[in-house]
Design a protein around this motif. Structure first.
Motif, mmCIF file in Angstrom:
data_model
loop_
_atom_site.group_PDB
_atom_site.id
_atom_site.type_symbol
_atom_site.label_atom_id
_atom_site.label_comp_id
_atom_site.label_asym_id
_atom_site.label_seq_id
_atom_site.Cartn_x
_atom_site.Cartn_y
_atom_site.Cartn_z
ATOM 1 N N TYR A 358 0.539 -0.998 0.403
ATOM 2 C CA TYR A 358 -0.333 -0.108 -0.123
ATOM 3 C C TYR A 358 0.669 1.136 -0.108
ATOM 4 N N ARG A 363 -5.249 3.170 2.580
ATOM 5 C CA ARG A 363 -6.638 2.163 2.997
ATOM 6 C C ARG A 363 -6.943 2.275 1.661
ATOM 7 N N GLY A 395 -5.386 -6.783 8.345
ATOM 8 C CA GLY A 395 -4.595 -4.966 7.747
ATOM 9 C C GLY A 395 -3.722 -5.076 8.974
ATOM 10 N N ARG A 413 -7.412 -0.478 6.400
ATOM 11 C CA ARG A 413 -7.709 -1.402 5.140
ATOM 12 C C ARG A 413 -7.950 -2.477 5.689
ATOM 13 N N ARG A 454 2.714 -2.596 5.031
ATOM 14 C CA ARG A 454 1.729 -1.829 4.525
ATOM 15 C C ARG A 454 1.021 -2.977 3.856
#
Length: 471
Positions: A358, A363, A395, A413, A454
């Motif tokens: 990410y 998000r 997440g 997320r 991420r």
């Protein structure tokens, strides 16, 4: 009548024959029967009547009997010719009957069927073996065959040891991605880890490695399946669109390829009790092929293997025990073990699809790199096809910023990923558990944050105990 044999699997020759003749590589004979007018006035027919080594030409002649010859392309050192003065019967059964007999009763029965009654016993003199015709250096043959008496086993003795009962389905199918790779390459890699020395011919036929009694459990499994006498062979299917499973009716085990985006595993035991244990492709194949197909072949597979209790399967324990044995043979005694029904989460299985990278602070799914969005498309198609699978989502965030902000980021997320999947047609009822991990599982901070942290992990499972929420 001329018979052309194509390679699949071979085990022939005396222990002192040349390296090619003592190899465990075995070949199956796909045979075209071209019946001469002196036999039957019919069109050419196809059948499978036996097995031989290499690409041999087998001549069945009413006057000369049986003649095995290697093609001229073979090196002179390993060329062999065998003459057998046994005429075959002038009336042959239907090729499909020959095929059925070979699969049910073995190759000696086929040889007996094809020969007239008066020729079914070995005749004298013994068949001559001509080694290195036309071109071997003096003494070369003796070096290859020290002390050889020049006599090879009878054809029915050679052929009887070979079976075609474990094959790879669609072996030439190309796998996605680069470099180029085919199904047969994956199957060979998996099988050679389970039983070193196991090979897979280009046509998909499996030749087992060492079948020494008391050896590896994985080798015992492969050897037994290869030698199984059944009209229908066990098949290994590599298919990334289905979850790993075993189909008893079709005698098929299904596993994923090395190019799959799915990682498979189960909840652990021992030092890994209550933790997720991931399994490579060889271990997954060991579970399906040895833990299910082999047990079924031996008549020891529990009838209630799939019967659920508290979200798990008590009858699955014998299969799990075999998986753990094979896993330790592959990776060593310290490898993580899968749990049994008595362990947390009942040792149930799952898959994971990892969606990472990410952009920092983002998000939403739309901001993911193209490679990750392609993964999601594959996952959506898989979930639509396999409607019994439930889902957990976890997440994550990297270590830049404070813990509270990162916890909120990871929650968003996970929630956004669930919203994306439901928007793609996956029922909301299939989502069991969403977890905000924050940066708790992210390694120490690196400059600029860690893009691998991420991420979102998407876990799928077919039995309730596979969920992180199961207690």
């Amino acid at each position: 009548m001329t018979v052309q044999l194509l390679p699949v699997r071979a085990a022939m020759g005396s222990p002192k024959a040349s390296p090619m003749l003592v190899s465990h590589l075995m070949f199956m004979a796909y045979i075209q029967l071209s019946i001469l007018p002196s036999f039957l006035a019919t069109a050419p027919r196809w059948a499978v009547i036996g097995f031989q080594e290499a690409q041999l030409t087998l001549d069945l002649d009413a006057s000369k009997g049986l003649l095995f010859r290697e093609p001229s392309g073979q090196t002179a050192r390993t060329r062999t010719a065998i003459e057998w003065p046994m005429p075959f019967r002038s009336e042959l059964p239907d090729p499909q009957s020959i095929l059925a007999l070979q699969r049910s009763a073995g190759n000696s029965a086929v040889v007996s069927l094809l020969m007239p009654p008066e020729s079914r016993e070995p005749q004298s003199p013994k068949p001559s073996v001509q080694r290195c015709p036309g071109g071997c250096a003096q003494g070369a043959c003796e070096e290859q065959n020290p002390g050889s008496a020049g006599v090879m086993p009878q054809p029915w003795e050679r052929l009887e040891t070979v079976q075609r009962s474990l094959v790879v389905q669609d072996p030439t199918t190309a796998l996605p991605g680069t470099p180029p790779r085919t199904v047969v390459e994956d199957a060979k890699a998996y099988l050679s880890n389970i039983c070193p020395g196991t090979t897979v011919a280009p046509g998909g036929q499996v030749a087992a490695g060492s079948c020494t009694p008391g050896g590896r459990t994985g080798c015992e499994c492969v050897c037994d399946l290869v030698a199984a006498k059944n009209p229908e062979p066990w098949k290994i299917k590599i298919d990334d669109t289905e979850g790993p499973h075993t189909e008893f009716g079709d005698r098929r085990v299904v596993v994923h390829s090395t190019r799959s985006i799915f990682e498979f595993g189960a909840w652990g035991a021992g030092k890994d009790k209550g933790k997720r244990v991931f399994a490579g492709g060889s271990r997954v194949l060991g579970h399906e092929m040895c833990g299910h197909a082999w047990l079924k072949e031996k008549g020891k597979h529990p009838a209630d293997s799939e019967k659920e209790k508290d979200g798990g399967r008590p009858g699955h324990d014998p299969t799990v025990a075999l998986e753990n044995k094979v896993a330790q043979e592959i990776s060593g005694p310290g490898t993580a073990l899968r749990g049994s029904f008595a362990d947390p989460h009942h040792g149930e299985s799952f898959f994971r699809v990892l969606i990472s990278n990410y952009p920092k602070g983002e998000r939403t799914v739309s901001k993911l790199p193209a490679e990750m969005r392609a993964r999601l498309n594959t996952l959506v198609a898989f979930l639509k096809k396999n409607t019994g699978i439930k889902v957990d989502i976890r997440g994550h965030a990297d270590r830049t910023g404070n813990a509270a902000v990162n916890k909120q980021c990871s929650k968003q997320r996970a929630d956004n990923m669930r919203a994306f999947l439901t928007g793609q047609g996956i029922s909301r009822s299939r989502f069991v558990f969403n977890v905000a991990v924050g940066f708790d599982e992210c390694p120490a901070a690196v400059p600029g944050g860690n893009p691998d942290c991420r991420k979102v992990e998407i876990f799928g499972f077919s039995h309730a105990a596979g969920s992180e929420s199961h207690r």
